[in-house]
Design an enzyme around this catalytic site. Structure first.
Site, PDB file in Angstrom:
ATOM      1  N   GLU A 264       0.810  -1.226   0.000  1.00 45.78           N
ATOM      2  CA  GLU A 264       0.000   0.000   0.000  1.00 45.78           C
ATOM      3  C   GLU A 264       0.844   1.277   0.000  1.00 45.78           C
ATOM      4  O   GLU A 264       0.778   2.086   0.927  1.00 45.78           O
ATOM      5  CB  GLU A 264      -0.982  -0.043   1.182  1.00 45.78           C
ATOM      6  CG  GLU A 264      -1.784  -1.348   1.155  1.00 45.78           C
ATOM      7  CD  GLU A 264      -3.030  -1.368   2.033  1.00 45.78           C
ATOM      8  OE1 GLU A 264      -3.127  -0.559   2.962  1.00 45.78           O
ATOM      9  OE2 GLU A 264      -3.913  -2.208   1.747  1.00 45.78           O
ATOM     10  N   GLU A 368      -4.265  -9.105  -0.901  1.00 43.17           N
ATOM     11  CA  GLU A 368      -4.742  -8.880   0.466  1.00 43.17           C
ATOM     12  C   GLU A 368      -6.205  -8.497   0.484  1.00 43.17           C
ATOM     13  O   GLU A 368      -6.649  -7.662  -0.314  1.00 43.17           O
ATOM     14  CB  GLU A 368      -3.937  -7.775   1.166  1.00 43.17           C
ATOM     15  CG  GLU A 368      -4.218  -7.724   2.670  1.00 43.17           C
ATOM     16  CD  GLU A 368      -3.648  -6.476   3.361  1.00 43.17           C
ATOM     17  OE1 GLU A 368      -2.438  -6.220   3.226  1.00 43.17           O
ATOM     18  OE2 GLU A 368      -4.441  -5.769   4.011  1.00 43.17           O
ATOM     19  N   CYS A 370      -9.613  -8.619   3.700  1.00 42.68           N
ATOM     20  CA  CYS A 370     -10.167  -9.211   4.922  1.00 42.68           C
ATOM     21  C   CYS A 370     -11.468  -8.495   5.248  1.00 42.68           C
ATOM     22  O   CYS A 370     -11.739  -7.418   4.719  1.00 42.68           O
ATOM     23  CB  CYS A 370      -9.204  -9.091   6.101  1.00 42.68           C
ATOM     24  SG  CYS A 370      -8.954  -7.412   6.695  1.00 42.68           S
ATOM     25  N   ASN A 399     -13.833 -10.274  -8.991  1.00 43.60           N
ATOM     26  CA  ASN A 399     -12.454 -10.029  -9.420  1.00 43.60           C
ATOM     27  C   ASN A 399     -11.919 -11.146 -10.314  1.00 43.60           C
ATOM     28  O   ASN A 399     -11.191 -10.881 -11.270  1.00 43.60           O
ATOM     29  CB  ASN A 399     -11.561  -9.770  -8.207  1.00 43.60           C
ATOM     30  CG  ASN A 399     -11.789  -8.381  -7.620  1.00 43.60           C
ATOM     31  OD1 ASN A 399     -11.461  -7.382  -8.249  1.00 43.60           O
ATOM     32  ND2 ASN A 399     -12.386  -8.304  -6.440  1.00 43.60           N
TER      33      ASN A 399
END
Ligand code: NAG
Ligand code: NAG
Ligand code: NAG
Ligand code: NAG
Length: 525
Positions: A264, A368, A370, A399
């Site tokens: 990020e 990533e 969650c 996706n």
């Protein structure tokens, strides 16, 4: 540029080699215990409790050898977890049913894998359990009896999902990295867990590292968090730091498959960013990769590792990766774009298509995601929430329908509070550990990951699927030799859906999808 075909072929060959071993292991000890030991915590579904003597694992599940039959695997809000059934295909679609169409002539990306992250928090939570329960954890995530995770991320030093911020060299000014060393989080927790996972896996376990922050002294603000970037004079020492990480993990037996350049990166320009980060403009990242990181990895014999850029949300696509992938000298070192899911509700999936079309030889991979990240406090963990699992799987399917080659979930295990987390960024996880009781709880999220990871093998290729019912969402794959089909269908509706799968072969997979369910269908042509 390494070819993905070669990578996937390597994975497949290694998988074949591992099969003989697997049979023997299976004979020795069967871990197959099919039924969920349910527990209700006030949400709309249940968790499945695992302890030293019990953990539900469906055992190996494959498509029926007989091409006139199909296997369905169902999990649902009403409590089903990997419920397996084999039935005959029909010669006609069910009257009044919804048709799901597969079109095998429309193929796309092939799959690299599915998995989660060996965070510090994951490993600390797991090793708070007794040895037999640690084995249950490893078995349920990695083995042929469990959900066969094959693609896992490793934070390079600390992230927020750690008990403290740290790097591998916190001695200020040590540009030669003479004090560089792994920490107890690696040597006593993460690496032992990774080695167990490797041993339990039927095929290769692909591991990739991602840094959250360089040593604070290498950054403009001298801190792990907040707004700061890597000082230009630290570009080379930091590239050397990457090489040391790969060498140390590989020396310990954890062979690496890839790296992302920074987790990020744009969060590192936010002065209120609470945990480990490092700011990179796309242009600086491009120049660092082509002038320093790429050549340094190559000189160390590490160009074999997949290098991924971005490692951030959809809203950075395609503009953040453009300067890097449009520059041939940088792009030469880069294999793919890593994507996170945290802006999926605001930014449509077209940006993935756009990125793939701009850079057709660079793949997309979700690294990533969650649940619980946007609520904080006591609501971070919702034990038994089907609603969260459904919301999550909706995005995985979406996706995958837009070129992603796999999905890596975030923490594989958190505690009852969604931690530990030094920056108090509590989260949910597919497995929640209750160390006091020496047991862990498999959330609905665990099964939704398993509906992909257990069945969609590395190398399987995307085939187009469609349906007209707005409550249904589908994604389909075929095996490398195209003999096996794997179709995943989410029913978000409050009613049972009668569906017929038409793949143009003349026979039909007819079945009823329970209310609020996720189904994986397996069959041969
Ligand atoms: C472990 O779980 C099984 C199945 O739910 C249960 O029968 C057994 O009593 C549990 N063992 C302990 C020590 O709690
Ligand atoms: C499958 O896709 C091809 C290529 O777009 C198209 O020509 C064909 O009509 C499609 N078949 C079905 C059954 O939709
Ligand atoms: C950054 O981390 C320090 C601890 O190292 C903490 O005191 C500070 O509050 C953090 N900054 C932000 C913006 O959260
Ligand atoms: C965790 O285990 C302890 C000890 O058995 C128990 O008292 C507590 O209720 C459990 N917590 C949850 C959320 O199940």
């Amino acid at each position: 540029m390494k070819s993905l075909v070669a990578v996937v072929l390597g994975v497949l060959l290694a998988g074949v080699a591992a099969q003989g071993k697997e049979v023997k292991r299976g004979r020795k000890v069967s871990k197959r215990q099919e039924n969920c030991a349910p527990r209700q915590y006030g949400y709309d579904s249940v968790v499945c409790v695992c302890n030293a003597t019990y953990c539900d694992n469906p055992g190996p599940i494959s498509s029926p050898a007989d091409a006139t039959q199909f296997t369905s695997v169902i999990s649902a809000r009403e409590g089903q977890r990997f419920q397996v059934n084999t039935a005959d295909k029909g010669t006609a679609p069910t009257d009044g049913g919804t048709i799901i169409t597969l079109n095998r002539t429309q193929t796309r990306q092939s799959i690299i894998g599915f998995g989660g992250a060996f965070t510090d928090s994951t490993a600390l939570n797991v090793y708070a359990l007794t040895a037999p329960v640690v084995d249950q954890f490893v078995n349920t995530y990695f083995s042929e009896d469990g959900i066969k995770y094959n693609l896992c991320r490793i934070p390079i030093a600390g992230s927020d999902c750690s008990t403290r911020p740290y790097s591998y060299d916190d001695v200020e000014g040590d540009v030669d990295l003479v004090n560089w060393a792994l920490e107890p989080e690696d040597t006593d927790y993460k690496i032992p867990l990774i080695l167990k996972a490797k041993a339990a896996s039927p095929g290769p376990l692909l591991l990739f590292g991602s840094p959250w922050s360089p040593p604070a002294w290498m950054k403009s603000n001298g801190m792990f968090n907040g707004s700061g970037y890597l000082l230009p004079e630290m570009w080379q020492p930091y590239s050397n730091y990457f090489v040391k990480f790969v060498e140390a993990y590989e020396a310990a037996g954890a062979d690496m498959w890839g790296l992302t350049t920074q987790n990020e990166p744009l969060s590192g320009f936010d002065e209120n960013w609470g945990w480990n980060t490092c700011g990179w403009t796309a242009e600086d990242m491009r120049d660092w990769i082509k002038q320093s990181l790429g050549p340094t990895l190559e000189a160390a014999g590490m160009r074999r590792l997949m290098l991924m850029v971005d490692d951030f949300n959809r809203d950075t696509l395609p503009w953040y990766v453009q300067p890097m992938l449009e520059d041939p000298d940088c792009a030469n070192y880069v294999d793919g774009t890593a994507v996170h899911w945290y802006s999926d509700q605001w930014v449509g999936p077209e940006v993935l298509d756009e990125t793939q079309e701009l850079f057709p030889d660079k793949w997309l991979l979700h690294t990533e995601a969650c649940q619980g990240w946007d609520v904080g406090g006591a609501d971070s963990v919702q034990l038994g929430s089907w609603e969260r699992a459904q919301d999550y799987v909706f995005r995985i399917i979406e996706n995958l329908n837009h070129y992603t080659r796999g999905w890596v979930d975030w923490n594989m295990a958190l505690d009852l509070m969604g931690g530990p987390n030094w920056a108090n960024n509590m989260l949910d996880s597919p497995i929640i550990v209750n160390a006091t009781a020496d047991e862990f709880y498999k959330e609905p999220l665990f099964y939704t990951m398993g509906h992909f990871s257990k069945f969609v093998q590395p190398g399987y290729q995307y085939i187009q699927s469609s349906t007209t019912d707005g409550d249904l969402q589908t994604v389909a794959f075929q095996s490398v030799d195209s003999s096996e089909s794997v179709l995943i269908v989410l029913n978000s509706g409050e009613s049972v859906k009668t569906v017929s799968v038409d793949d143009g072969s003349g026979s039909y997979v007819n079945l009823d999808l329970p209310v609020k369910s996720l189904v994986t269908l397996l069959y041969k042509l």
